[in-house]
Design a protein around this motif. Sequence first.
Motif, PDB file in Angstrom:
ATOM      1  N   LEU A  13     -38.498  57.224  65.065  1.00  0.00           N
ATOM      2  CA  LEU A  13     -38.027  56.200  64.655  1.00  0.00           C
ATOM      3  C   LEU A  13     -38.021  55.457  63.527  1.00  0.00           C
ATOM      4  O   LEU A  13     -37.255  54.937  62.296  1.00  0.00           O
ATOM      5  N   ASN A  14     -38.465  55.039  62.448  1.00  0.00           N
ATOM      6  CA  ASN A  14     -39.175  55.100  61.696  1.00  0.00           C
ATOM      7  C   ASN A  14     -38.486  56.184  60.263  1.00  0.00           C
ATOM      8  O   ASN A  14     -37.822  54.973  59.147  1.00  0.00           O
ATOM      9  N   SER A  20     -31.215  55.284  57.349  1.00  0.00           N
ATOM     10  CA  SER A  20     -30.177  53.915  57.388  1.00  0.00           C
ATOM     11  C   SER A  20     -30.505  52.814  55.860  1.00  0.00           C
ATOM     12  O   SER A  20     -29.348  53.336  55.681  1.00  0.00           O
ATOM     13  N   ARG A  21     -31.604  52.651  55.827  1.00  0.00           N
ATOM     14  CA  ARG A  21     -31.759  51.922  54.629  1.00  0.00           C
ATOM     15  C   ARG A  21     -31.269  52.802  53.580  1.00  0.00           C
ATOM     16  O   ARG A  21     -30.519  52.142  52.265  1.00  0.00           O
ATOM     17  N   PHE A  85     -22.183  50.579  56.937  1.00  0.00           N
ATOM     18  CA  PHE A  85     -23.470  50.343  57.019  1.00  0.00           C
ATOM     19  C   PHE A  85     -23.809  51.450  58.239  1.00  0.00           C
ATOM     20  O   PHE A  85     -22.885  51.374  58.844  1.00  0.00           O
ATOM     21  N   GLU A  86     -24.981  52.239  58.307  1.00  0.00           N
ATOM     22  CA  GLU A  86     -25.271  52.900  59.545  1.00  0.00           C
ATOM     23  C   GLU A  86     -26.489  51.697  59.771  1.00  0.00           C
ATOM     24  O   GLU A  86     -27.200  51.321  59.266  1.00  0.00           O
ATOM     25  N   SER A  91     -28.404  56.895  62.617  1.00  0.00           N
ATOM     26  CA  SER A  91     -29.562  57.679  61.936  1.00  0.00           C
ATOM     27  C   SER A  91     -30.197  58.470  62.660  1.00  0.00           C
ATOM     28  O   SER A  91     -30.096  59.959  61.704  1.00  0.00           O
ATOM     29  N   LEU A  92     -30.162  58.641  63.522  1.00  0.00           N
ATOM     30  CA  LEU A  92     -31.165  59.521  64.488  1.00  0.00           C
ATOM     31  C   LEU A  92     -29.783  61.062  64.274  1.00  0.00           C
ATOM     32  O   LEU A  92     -30.356  61.496  65.124  1.00  0.00           O
TER      33      LEU A  92
END
Length: 464
Positions: A13-14, A20-21, A85-86, A91-92
Amino acid sequence: MATSSDANQTHWLNLADKTSRRVNFGWWLDRLAAPLVIAAIAGACGLLLVRREHPETPLGWLAGGIVGGLAIIGLVAWLMSRTSFETSDQSLVRLEAAMRLRNALSAARAGVAPWPNPPAAVDAGIEWNWPRLLVPILGTLLLLAAGLLIPVSKPEAAKHPTEAPQAWSKIESDLNKLADEKMVDETYLEDMRKRLDELRAQKEEDWFSHSSLEATDSLKKAHQSEISRVERELGRAEKAMNDLQKTAAAGGQAEQARLANEFDQALQGLKNGAMKPNPELLKQLQNFDPKNLGGLTKEQMQQLKENLQKAANGMKDMQGQGGQGQGDDWADQLLSGEGDGQGNGQGQGNGGGEGEGENGEGEGVGKGGVSRGPGHSNNLFGKEHEKRQTGDLTGLENKDLSRATPGDLLQLQDGEHDVDKSGSKVTGGGATDSTGAGGDRVWKESLDPSEQRAMKNFFSEGKK
């Protein structure tokens, strides 16, 4: 106590949040590049303009304005890029697609499968395009730095060049001509140029002040007076030399002495003034001995006279240029008796005098003297203009009557009165008209009976 499955979940998740950022930051930079460069160009121009018109503005204020402007542009670019944006879940999916995990992360996120162990190397399938990223940023920094650091100065108010007084140009033109033709001594030229430079050294707004114009007028009059004086003295010296040559053969000692004295006076006048002739010409005049004409050859005498005449004509030409020179003062001419008439003539003073001229016989200003009067001319104020011939007044005839206006003369015609020459006819009181005979043709009256009786009684009583 945390299990390995929880640790794997936290790790993935991190990693998804980080990816994503990174993706969202890339989208923001992509939307920011073009507006940033445009704003940097406009900002640099604005900074230069503000620094030029208001140089007292502190740099801190300018820097604050730059930061505020960039913040606004960044906010606008962030709002524009939000649609791309995602999220972490997206992103996963990006991570499992790039690392070929076969939906393991999506299944673990849904709780239907355990979280896989973290790999040694993580590949999100994205990388930075550094040229595209850095060029807009560096360009913006350079433009803003130029707007802050390039030296600028406040422009001075536009000034229309002030035209110098015309008299200065005239005097300078005369000085240049005198210098080019080497007609006068350099000392006079240097002194006049120095005085002109002093007038020009004033502020332009003072060029036409009262004091400056007075100084200019005084300088102009002094210059013209010197030119007139030198031209007059050169003419006197030349005339004295010509007369000495003419009287040398006659042997008149008194006349020769008078002419020699006149030449000496002219020479002294040339030497004493502020403007002196060419040193070479002045030296030749000083070496000329009026009492010993035999000391000069005919060629030397002729050359000396030509030099005198050339210098005198040059001075006379400068007096006539630009309509400023008026020649010698007419009062001086009357007192000195120098003639300038056309031909040889008799003076008009209380005594005879010979006029000066060039061609033919004619009337001229006489040559005055102590015992012969001033020798002035009877035509002191110049030649009288020819009278204009005025003929009979002639009317203009308008051929085009369509353009005639009320009051226009249409036609003039000579004719005679139409006289009725038939006998007079007098009608009165209902009597029949008839043409009289004799005296009756002149006058005849028709009276009624009562009037006839009154007339008969009146005239019959008169007869009695």
